[in-house]
Design an enzyme around this catalytic site. Structure first.
Site, mmCIF file in Angstrom:
data_model
loop_
_atom_site.group_PDB
_atom_site.id
_atom_site.type_symbol
_atom_site.label_atom_id
_atom_site.label_comp_id
_atom_site.label_asym_id
_atom_site.label_seq_id
_atom_site.Cartn_x
_atom_site.Cartn_y
_atom_site.Cartn_z
ATOM 1 C CE LYS A 109 -29.703 -44.328 13.433
ATOM 2 N NZ LYS A 109 -28.898 -43.087 13.297
ATOM 3 C CE1 TYR A 158 -32.898 -39.779 15.119
ATOM 4 C CE2 TYR A 158 -33.896 -40.292 13.010
ATOM 5 C CZ TYR A 158 -33.017 -40.605 14.032
ATOM 6 O OH TYR A 158 -32.253 -41.733 13.957
ATOM 7 C CG PHE A 204 -27.833 -33.438 10.527
ATOM 8 C CD1 PHE A 204 -28.643 -34.339 11.206
ATOM 9 C CD2 PHE A 204 -26.964 -32.650 11.259
ATOM 10 C CE1 PHE A 204 -28.611 -34.452 12.580
ATOM 11 C CE2 PHE A 204 -26.914 -32.750 12.651
ATOM 12 C CZ PHE A 204 -27.744 -33.654 13.311
ATOM 13 N NE ARG A 241 -26.601 -42.899 23.904
ATOM 14 C CZ ARG A 241 -26.800 -42.017 22.936
ATOM 15 N NH1 ARG A 241 -27.756 -42.237 22.015
ATOM 16 N NH2 ARG A 241 -26.084 -40.936 22.839
ATOM 17 C CB THR A 288 -23.075 -40.174 17.198
ATOM 18 O OG1 THR A 288 -23.770 -40.162 18.444
ATOM 19 C CG2 THR A 288 -24.059 -39.913 16.082
ATOM 20 N NE ARG A 306 -24.392 -45.355 16.479
ATOM 21 C CZ ARG A 306 -24.977 -44.478 17.286
ATOM 22 N NH1 ARG A 306 -24.294 -43.964 18.306
ATOM 23 N NH2 ARG A 306 -26.221 -44.117 17.093
ATOM 24 C CG ASN A 346 -25.272 -43.762 13.282
ATOM 25 O OD1 ASN A 346 -26.388 -44.098 12.913
ATOM 26 N ND2 ASN A 346 -25.083 -42.835 14.200
ATOM 27 C CG HIS A 404 -32.093 -44.130 17.658
ATOM 28 N ND1 HIS A 404 -31.650 -42.838 17.820
ATOM 29 C CD2 HIS A 404 -33.076 -44.317 18.583
ATOM 30 C CE1 HIS A 404 -32.349 -42.264 18.794
ATOM 31 N NE2 HIS A 404 -33.227 -43.139 19.264
ATOM 32 C CD GLU A 426 -35.849 -42.110 21.367
ATOM 33 O OE1 GLU A 426 -35.259 -43.192 21.564
ATOM 34 O OE2 GLU A 426 -35.251 -41.050 21.110
HETATM 35 P P1 CMP Z 1 -29.096 -41.145 16.207
HETATM 36 O O1 CMP Z 1 -28.569 -41.744 17.469
HETATM 37 O O2 CMP Z 1 -30.113 -41.906 15.445
HETATM 38 O O3 CMP Z 1 -29.705 -39.702 16.552
HETATM 39 C C1 CMP Z 1 -29.600 -38.591 15.701
HETATM 40 C C2 CMP Z 1 -28.884 -38.931 14.446
HETATM 41 O O4 CMP Z 1 -28.503 -37.839 13.672
HETATM 42 C C3 CMP Z 1 -27.591 -39.629 14.781
HETATM 43 O O5 CMP Z 1 -27.848 -40.899 15.251
HETATM 44 C C4 CMP Z 1 -26.849 -39.550 13.452
HETATM 45 O O6 CMP Z 1 -27.065 -40.697 12.654
HETATM 46 C C5 CMP Z 1 -27.506 -38.343 12.792
HETATM 47 N N1 CMP Z 1 -26.534 -37.298 12.536
HETATM 48 C C6 CMP Z 1 -25.798 -36.632 13.440
HETATM 49 N N2 CMP Z 1 -25.011 -35.738 12.807
HETATM 50 C C7 CMP Z 1 -25.265 -35.846 11.473
HETATM 51 C C8 CMP Z 1 -24.788 -35.202 10.320
HETATM 52 N N3 CMP Z 1 -23.855 -34.243 10.399
HETATM 53 N N4 CMP Z 1 -25.278 -35.583 9.119
HETATM 54 C C9 CMP Z 1 -26.238 -36.555 9.044
HETATM 55 N N5 CMP Z 1 -26.730 -37.210 10.118
HETATM 56 C C10 CMP Z 1 -26.246 -36.858 11.308
#
Ligand code: CMP
Length: 143
Positions: A9, A49, A57, A85, A91, A102, A112, A115, A126
């Site tokens: 990211k 997404y 969010f 994963r 996450t 992470r 984080n 992805h 994807e």
């Molecule tokens: P990712 O695996 O890229 O898939 C969905 C993303 O949503 C996840 O990683 C997080 O980075 C993001 N995400 C999840 N919860 C929140 C939150 N509360 N605020 C902002 N981003 C979020």
């Protein structure tokens, strides 16, 4: 052979973590089958997404993922989806175990670092969103 979509990211690219992350998957024994450094257009981010479009969010997520270059990748190997994963960790960085990407580098749930596809269906979807078919190589003669 199984393939997955992984993406460093904007925070990970900005912090010079691309080499470290690529090394982890290479050292594990997976094969890099496709890669590109890119800035994600908003439309692609919204599709990628899409499952989160009703979450509070969502706007923040799209703004962040389009805020700077990402390093999009396709990796190939046995059980690569689930193993990647595990290597990424939870996450939320505060739940991610030390030794995971992470756990070692994540700062917040949004920033984080990485992805990764969470199922064979998301991996196919994807990879298709980010890569033209002829830009993904295969090391497996049976593919
Ligand atoms: P990712 O695996 O890229 O898939 C969905 C993303 O949503 C996840 O990683 C997080 O980075 C993001 N995400 C999840 N919860 C929140 C939150 N509360 N605020 C902002 N981003 C979020």
């Amino acid at each position: 052979m199984e393939k997955t979509f992984l993406m460093v990211k904007p925070d990970g690219v900005q912090r010079n973590l691309v080499g470290e992350i690529v090394s982890r998957f290479e050292n594990k024994g997976f094969k890099l089958a496709g890669a590109k450094l890119m800035i994600i257009p908003a439309e692609l981010a919204e599709k990628h997404y899409g499952e989160h479009k009703d979450k509070p969010f969502f706007g923040e997520l799209v703004d962040f993922i389009t805020s700077g270059p990402v390093f999009a990748m396709v990796w190939e190997g046995e059980n690569v989806i689930a193993t990647a994963r595990q290597m990424m960790g939870s996450t939320k960085p505060q739940d991610a175990l030390p030794g995971t990407i992470r756990g070692d580098f994540g700062v917040t749930v949004g920033k984080n670092v990485i992805h990764g596809s969470d199922s064979p269906e998301s991996a196919e979807r994807e990879i298709g969103l980010f890569f033209e078919e002829d830009k993904v190589l295969s090391y497996d003669k049976n593919d």
